[in-house]
Design a protein around this motif. Structure first.
Motif, PDB file in Angstrom:
ATOM      1  N   SER A   1      37.265  38.801  20.366  1.00 16.72           N
ATOM      2  CA  SER A   1      37.784  37.416  20.970  1.00 16.72           C
ATOM      3  C   SER A   1      36.692  36.674  21.801  1.00 16.72           C
ATOM      4  O   SER A   1      36.539  35.681  21.843  1.00 16.72           O
ATOM      5  CB  SER A   1      39.075  37.478  21.874  1.00 16.72           C
ATOM      6  N   GLU A   2      35.687  37.585  22.526  1.00 17.61           N
ATOM      7  CA  GLU A   2      34.609  37.069  23.317  1.00 17.61           C
ATOM      8  C   GLU A   2      35.434  36.319  24.324  1.00 17.61           C
ATOM      9  O   GLU A   2      34.683  35.557  24.963  1.00 17.61           O
ATOM     10  CB  GLU A   2      33.611  36.428  22.466  1.00 17.61           C
ATOM     11  N   ILE A   3      36.442  36.472  24.822  1.00 17.05           N
ATOM     12  CA  ILE A   3      37.081  35.944  26.150  1.00 17.05           C
ATOM     13  C   ILE A   3      36.305  36.390  27.364  1.00 17.05           C
ATOM     14  O   ILE A   3      36.186  37.413  27.657  1.00 17.05           O
ATOM     15  CB  ILE A   3      38.658  36.167  26.105  1.00 17.05           C
ATOM     16  N   PRO A   4      35.750  35.361  27.981  1.00 17.79           N
ATOM     17  CA  PRO A   4      35.131  35.866  29.404  1.00 17.79           C
ATOM     18  C   PRO A   4      36.037  36.536  30.303  1.00 17.79           C
ATOM     19  O   PRO A   4      37.065  36.256  30.322  1.00 17.79           O
ATOM     20  CB  PRO A   4      34.494  34.537  29.858  1.00 17.79           C
ATOM     21  N   ILE A   5      35.228  37.116  31.090  1.00 14.64           N
ATOM     22  CA  ILE A   5      35.951  37.957  32.261  1.00 14.64           C
ATOM     23  C   ILE A   5      35.178  37.793  33.532  1.00 14.64           C
ATOM     24  O   ILE A   5      34.119  37.873  33.756  1.00 14.64           O
ATOM     25  CB  ILE A   5      36.190  39.397  31.749  1.00 14.64           C
ATOM     26  N   VAL A   6      36.051  37.582  34.573  1.00 12.27           N
ATOM     27  CA  VAL A   6      35.520  37.436  36.017  1.00 12.27           C
ATOM     28  C   VAL A   6      35.863  38.596  36.741  1.00 12.27           C
ATOM     29  O   VAL A   6      37.063  39.022  36.586  1.00 12.27           O
ATOM     30  CB  VAL A   6      35.926  36.333  36.498  1.00 12.27           C
ATOM     31  N   VAL A   7      35.047  39.732  37.137  1.00 11.48           N
ATOM     32  CA  VAL A   7      35.361  40.734  37.875  1.00 11.48           C
ATOM     33  C   VAL A   7      35.003  40.500  39.399  1.00 11.48           C
ATOM     34  O   VAL A   7      34.102  39.418  39.799  1.00 11.48           O
ATOM     35  CB  VAL A   7      34.392  41.838  37.570  1.00 11.48           C
ATOM     36  N   CYS A   8      35.933  41.120  40.108  1.00 15.89           N
ATOM     37  CA  CYS A   8      35.886  41.084  41.639  1.00 15.89           C
ATOM     38  C   CYS A   8      35.876  42.505  42.178  1.00 15.89           C
ATOM     39  O   CYS A   8      36.812  42.775  42.952  1.00 15.89           O
ATOM     40  CB  CYS A   8      36.992  40.205  42.251  1.00 15.89           C
TER      41      CYS A   8
ATOM     42  N   HIS B   1      39.575  39.979  36.635  1.00 19.53           N
ATOM     43  CA  HIS B   1      39.845  41.476  36.959  1.00 19.53           C
ATOM     44  C   HIS B   1      39.720  42.534  35.888  1.00 19.53           C
ATOM     45  O   HIS B   1      38.489  43.194  36.046  1.00 19.53           O
ATOM     46  CB  HIS B   1      41.072  41.571  37.738  1.00 19.53           C
ATOM     47  N   MET B   2      40.458  42.933  35.153  1.00 20.90           N
ATOM     48  CA  MET B   2      40.262  43.647  34.224  1.00 20.90           C
ATOM     49  C   MET B   2      39.998  44.855  34.692  1.00 20.90           C
ATOM     50  O   MET B   2      38.934  45.648  34.023  1.00 20.90           O
ATOM     51  CB  MET B   2      39.270  43.330  32.946  1.00 20.90           C
ATOM     52  N   VAL B   3      40.480  45.655  35.537  1.00 16.44           N
ATOM     53  CA  VAL B   3      40.114  47.016  36.062  1.00 16.44           C
ATOM     54  C   VAL B   3      40.738  48.062  35.357  1.00 16.44           C
ATOM     55  O   VAL B   3      40.213  48.881  35.391  1.00 16.44           O
ATOM     56  CB  VAL B   3      40.852  47.113  37.398  1.00 16.44           C
ATOM     57  N   HIS B   4      41.748  47.777  34.338  1.00 16.07           N
ATOM     58  CA  HIS B   4      42.340  48.997  33.821  1.00 16.07           C
ATOM     59  C   HIS B   4      42.356  48.751  32.164  1.00 16.07           C
ATOM     60  O   HIS B   4      43.249  48.944  31.645  1.00 16.07           O
ATOM     61  CB  HIS B   4      43.688  49.119  34.323  1.00 16.07           C
TER      62      HIS B   4
END
Length: 337
Positions: free
Chosen positions: A214-221, A199-202
């Protein structure tokens, strides 16, 4: 086997006229040659975030807040899941998986409610289907042990340190929701050093900096976020800092269509069409450790063939842009999973 047409080759999805040669399920060659075929050959999709269990309750809960819809343990989704029989859940999930297959999805990363029993239910739903599910158990360590990892609800809901360590020791995936309602749970989620965030909307500037470091991957929806009224993620800013993949989230809220998710994302975010196609294919495959998501030699031949001569796609001047912003289920000619 070989497939002829316009091949969207490699990580840049370079459109080349030619054929894809497949031997024993592996892409062995991509030959540039003249062809009369109007087909478009691209990698099958990887849906990087699903909740398939609520296939039993499509479009339920109009007007409810995010917490009232899906928050554990007593959000509407969880109450409906408890009330449904195993047979009802298996049948509904099986139908969603079948739809995803027909739409060219080779794999999904499934956050699976219901502990060990929930993991068993999706295994039953997958029976007879060609689509692959990377299943992340939820709620208990036992669910992680019988699945492909652990899918955490969010750092505000519980303390996940021990489960994170157990998942890491098992060599499995750990994903966690973060920044969906607000920014308060993002730092605690990042502190867990997850394999990916959802998510990471905010995110605030500090969070974006941490993500970049960190280059941690993010999944957005983004379609889901719009439906639940929490806003939409800053996709361009995230793409500039890390690997970003696409997911369709709850079947309760949205159809599990990667075509719809790509079109919405492309028209919402200021990122190139090729980037959106990466978000729908190789980026999710990379998160899950899958050897597909690209049309290149050595990759598993999980492929989608579109008919480039449909009324919808005929006359396209930019093939990648047309695939991302225009293509749909009616344009699918073949799926190889």
């Amino acid at each position: 086997m070989h497939l002829e047409g316009t091949v969207l080759r490699g990580r840049e999805f370079e459109p080349v006229e030619g054929r894809v040669v497949v031997e024993d399920g592996t892409i062995t060659n991509i030959e540039e040659t003249e062809t009369d075929s109007t087909d478009i050959i691209l990698p099958a999709f990887v849906n990087a975030h699903t909740h398939l269990g609520d296939s039993i309750a499509k479009e339920a809960g109009e007007g409810l807040s995010l917490d009232d819809l899906v928050a554990p343990p007593d959000g509407l989704k969880h109450r409906l899941l408890r009330a449904a029989s195993t047979e009802e859940k298996v049948a509904a999930m099986h139908r969603s998986l079948r739809m995803m297959e027909r739409g060219g999805t080779a794999a999904c990363l499934e956050f699976r409610e219901g502990g060990v029993e929930g993991v068993d239910i999706i295994r039953q739903a997958l029976d007879g289907r060609d689509i692959e599910a990377v299943v992340l158990g939820r709620e208990t360590e036992a669910a992680m042990e019988v699945s492909d990892g652990f899918g955490a609800s969010g750092a505000r809901d519980a303390e996940f340190g021990e489960l994170r360590n157990a998942t890491d020791n098992a060599g499995k995936l750990f994903g966690i929701h973060a920044g969906e309602r607000d920014s308060l749970d993002i730092n605690p989620a990042l502190d867990l050093d997850p394999d990916f965030l959802v998510h990471m909307v905010h995110p605030e500037p500090l969070h974006l900096e941490r993500v970049g470091d960190s280059e941690i991957p993010i999944v957005v929806c983004p379609r889901s976020n719009l439906v639940t009224g929490v806003g939409v993620p800053p996709i361009r800013e995230l793409v500039e800092r890390t690997t970003v993949a696409l997911g369709t989230d709850n079947v309760m809220l949205n159809s599990p269509s990667m075509f719809r998710e790509m079109e919405f994302t492309s028209k919402l975010a200021a990122v190139p069409a090729a980037e959106v196609l990466r978000m729908a294919t190789i980026n999710g495959a990379d998160i899950a450790g899958l050897n597909y998501g690209l049309v290149e030699e050595g990759r598993d031949a999980k492929l989608l063939v579109l008919d480039g001569d449909t009324d919808n796609l005929a006359g396209a001047k930019d093939v990648v842009r047309a695939v991302v912003r225009r293509a749909g289920m009616a344009d699918v000619k073949d799926v190889y999973l």
